[in-house]
Design a protein around this motif. Sequence first.
Motif, PDB file in Angstrom:
ATOM      1  N   ASP A  24       0.838  -1.193   0.000  1.00  0.00           N
ATOM      2  CA  ASP A  24       0.000   0.000   0.000  1.00  0.00           C
ATOM      3  C   ASP A  24       0.872   1.241   0.000  1.00  0.00           C
ATOM      4  O   ASP A  24       2.045   1.204   0.401  1.00  0.00           O
ATOM      5  N   SER A  25       0.302   2.329  -0.454  1.00  0.00           N
ATOM      6  CA  SER A  25       0.932   3.638  -0.341  1.00  0.00           C
ATOM      7  C   SER A  25      -0.174   4.674  -0.240  1.00  0.00           C
ATOM      8  O   SER A  25      -1.305   4.420  -0.680  1.00  0.00           O
ATOM      9  N   PRO A  26       0.111   5.832   0.340  1.00  0.00           N
ATOM     10  CA  PRO A  26      -0.943   6.818   0.611  1.00  0.00           C
ATOM     11  C   PRO A  26      -1.523   7.434  -0.664  1.00  0.00           C
ATOM     12  O   PRO A  26      -0.845   7.542  -1.687  1.00  0.00           O
ATOM     13  N   LEU A  27      -2.775   7.847  -0.567  1.00  0.00           N
ATOM     14  CA  LEU A  27      -3.365   8.633  -1.635  1.00  0.00           C
ATOM     15  C   LEU A  27      -2.639   9.966  -1.738  1.00  0.00           C
ATOM     16  O   LEU A  27      -2.262  10.568  -0.732  1.00  0.00           O
ATOM     17  N   THR A  28      -2.435  10.427  -2.958  1.00  0.00           N
ATOM     18  CA  THR A  28      -1.866  11.750  -3.176  1.00  0.00           C
ATOM     19  C   THR A  28      -2.985  12.795  -3.107  1.00  0.00           C
ATOM     20  O   THR A  28      -4.173  12.459  -3.034  1.00  0.00           O
ATOM     21  N   GLU A  29      -2.598  14.060  -3.151  1.00  0.00           N
ATOM     22  CA  GLU A  29      -3.607  15.124  -3.199  1.00  0.00           C
ATOM     23  C   GLU A  29      -4.498  14.942  -4.420  1.00  0.00           C
ATOM     24  O   GLU A  29      -5.717  15.137  -4.357  1.00  0.00           O
ATOM     25  N   GLU A  30      -3.880  14.556  -5.546  1.00  0.00           N
ATOM     26  CA  GLU A  30      -4.642  14.288  -6.762  1.00  0.00           C
ATOM     27  C   GLU A  30      -5.629  13.153  -6.544  1.00  0.00           C
ATOM     28  O   GLU A  30      -6.802  13.223  -6.971  1.00  0.00           O
ATOM     29  N   GLY A  31      -5.178  12.088  -5.874  1.00  0.00           N
ATOM     30  CA  GLY A  31      -6.056  10.956  -5.611  1.00  0.00           C
ATOM     31  C   GLY A  31      -7.234  11.329  -4.734  1.00  0.00           C
ATOM     32  O   GLY A  31      -8.363  10.873  -4.959  1.00  0.00           O
ATOM     33  N   SER A  37     -14.291  14.383  -6.199  1.00  0.00           N
ATOM     34  CA  SER A  37     -15.017  14.764  -7.423  1.00  0.00           C
ATOM     35  C   SER A  37     -15.968  13.665  -7.880  1.00  0.00           C
ATOM     36  O   SER A  37     -17.098  13.940  -8.311  1.00  0.00           O
ATOM     37  N   LEU A  38     -15.527  12.403  -7.768  1.00  0.00           N
ATOM     38  CA  LEU A  38     -16.412  11.303  -8.136  1.00  0.00           C
ATOM     39  C   LEU A  38     -17.616  11.268  -7.196  1.00  0.00           C
ATOM     40  O   LEU A  38     -18.753  11.064  -7.631  1.00  0.00           O
ATOM     41  N   GLY A  39     -17.357  11.482  -5.913  1.00  0.00           N
ATOM     42  CA  GLY A  39     -18.454  11.519  -4.951  1.00  0.00           C
ATOM     43  C   GLY A  39     -19.464  12.606  -5.287  1.00  0.00           C
ATOM     44  O   GLY A  39     -20.689  12.386  -5.193  1.00  0.00           O
ATOM     45  N   GLU A  40     -18.971  13.758  -5.692  1.00  0.00           N
ATOM     46  CA  GLU A  40     -19.868  14.854  -6.068  1.00  0.00           C
ATOM     47  C   GLU A  40     -20.701  14.486  -7.294  1.00  0.00           C
ATOM     48  O   GLU A  40     -21.891  14.811  -7.369  1.00  0.00           O
ATOM     49  N   SER A  41     -20.082  13.788  -8.238  1.00  0.00           N
ATOM     50  CA  SER A  41     -20.809  13.409  -9.452  1.00  0.00           C
ATOM     51  C   SER A  41     -21.848  12.324  -9.181  1.00  0.00           C
ATOM     52  O   SER A  41     -22.794  12.155  -9.951  1.00  0.00           O
ATOM     53  N   LEU A  42     -21.673  11.584  -8.075  1.00  0.00           N
ATOM     54  CA  LEU A  42     -22.609  10.516  -7.708  1.00  0.00           C
ATOM     55  C   LEU A  42     -23.505  10.909  -6.533  1.00  0.00           C
ATOM     56  O   LEU A  42     -24.164  10.055  -5.943  1.00  0.00           O
ATOM     57  N   ALA A  43     -23.533  12.188  -6.215  1.00  0.00           N
ATOM     58  CA  ALA A  43     -24.252  12.653  -5.022  1.00  0.00           C
ATOM     59  C   ALA A  43     -25.732  12.280  -5.033  1.00  0.00           C
ATOM     60  O   ALA A  43     -26.341  12.076  -3.971  1.00  0.00           O
ATOM     61  N   SER A 197     -15.139  11.623 -16.750  1.00  0.00           N
ATOM     62  CA  SER A 197     -15.628  12.986 -16.939  1.00  0.00           C
ATOM     63  C   SER A 197     -15.476  13.855 -15.692  1.00  0.00           C
ATOM     64  O   SER A 197     -15.451  15.086 -15.791  1.00  0.00           O
ATOM     65  N   HIS A 198     -15.371  13.225 -14.519  1.00  0.00           N
ATOM     66  CA  HIS A 198     -15.224  13.987 -13.279  1.00  0.00           C
ATOM     67  C   HIS A 198     -13.771  14.365 -12.997  1.00  0.00           C
ATOM     68  O   HIS A 198     -13.505  15.136 -12.064  1.00  0.00           O
ATOM     69  N   ILE A 199     -12.818  13.814 -13.759  1.00  0.00           N
ATOM     70  CA  ILE A 199     -11.394  14.034 -13.488  1.00  0.00           C
ATOM     71  C   ILE A 199     -10.884  15.239 -14.269  1.00  0.00           C
ATOM     72  O   ILE A 199     -11.024  15.298 -15.489  1.00  0.00           O
ATOM     73  N   LYS A 200     -10.273  16.158 -13.557  1.00  0.00           N
ATOM     74  CA  LYS A 200      -9.681  17.333 -14.195  1.00  0.00           C
ATOM     75  C   LYS A 200      -8.173  17.108 -14.361  1.00  0.00           C
ATOM     76  O   LYS A 200      -7.508  16.629 -13.460  1.00  0.00           O
ATOM     77  N   GLY A 201      -7.629  17.440 -15.529  1.00  0.00           N
ATOM     78  CA  GLY A 201      -6.195  17.280 -15.755  1.00  0.00           C
ATOM     79  C   GLY A 201      -5.764  15.835 -15.807  1.00  0.00           C
ATOM     80  O   GLY A 201      -4.669  15.477 -15.380  1.00  0.00           O
ATOM     81  N   TYR A 202      -6.618  14.984 -16.370  1.00  0.00           N
ATOM     82  CA  TYR A 202      -6.348  13.542 -16.384  1.00  0.00           C
ATOM     83  C   TYR A 202      -4.997  13.205 -16.999  1.00  0.00           C
ATOM     84  O   TYR A 202      -4.260  12.360 -16.491  1.00  0.00           O
TER      85      TYR A 202
END
Length: 209
Positions: A24-31, A37-43, A197-202
């Motif tokens: 395992d490794s930690p989520l980055t700020e991007e992650g 953002s995905l949560g917002e799109s599935l709200a 579609s929810h990812i910016k700067g993919y």
Amino acid sequence: MRLYITRHGTTEWNIEKRLQGWGDSPLTEEGINRAVSLGESLADVDFDIIYTSPQKRAMETAKLIMGNKNTKIITHDGLKELRFGIWEGMELDEINEKYPEEYYLYRNRPELYIPIDGESFKDLFNRVESFLEELKAVDYRNVLIVTHGMTIKTLITIIKGLTLDEFSSLPVYTGTALNICEVKGGKFELIVEGDISHIKGYEKFDESY
């Protein structure tokens, strides 16, 4: 029943192009941002349950997607990433240099890949198939599944009715890419595949490997 299947957010090892497997490794700020953002799109989706790999990066992603909702999260060993054994934590270029034949089979001929202290793809397929069989027995409307690159690729292979020999024809979806599957009469139908579609700067953080 509708399954919403996604990969964990970008991690430090994703950026460094290291295989994680059961490590395992930690989520980055991007992650973190991708998961939010995905949560917002599935709200507007009312999830009955969340199934996640017990690995920290997947569990953290699930919590970020849900935000303030109190949806129950169940960990399932069948959703763990492929265990890469001695390759875990190694950079892809280093693996290719030290184990060129094994790495070629891993990328191109999964049915012939023999792991070094890890899992075969047949092992992964068996536990993912068992997980899907369990899902057929429950009565939910909307289910969120948070897991890993190779595990999702296996899920999509099975859902599409493909074989292990055809596994390499599918991509590894980037972090938090969304797949949606309908389950009717015990049969699976993929209706959304690899939605980013929810990812910016993919293009800046493409860890599809």
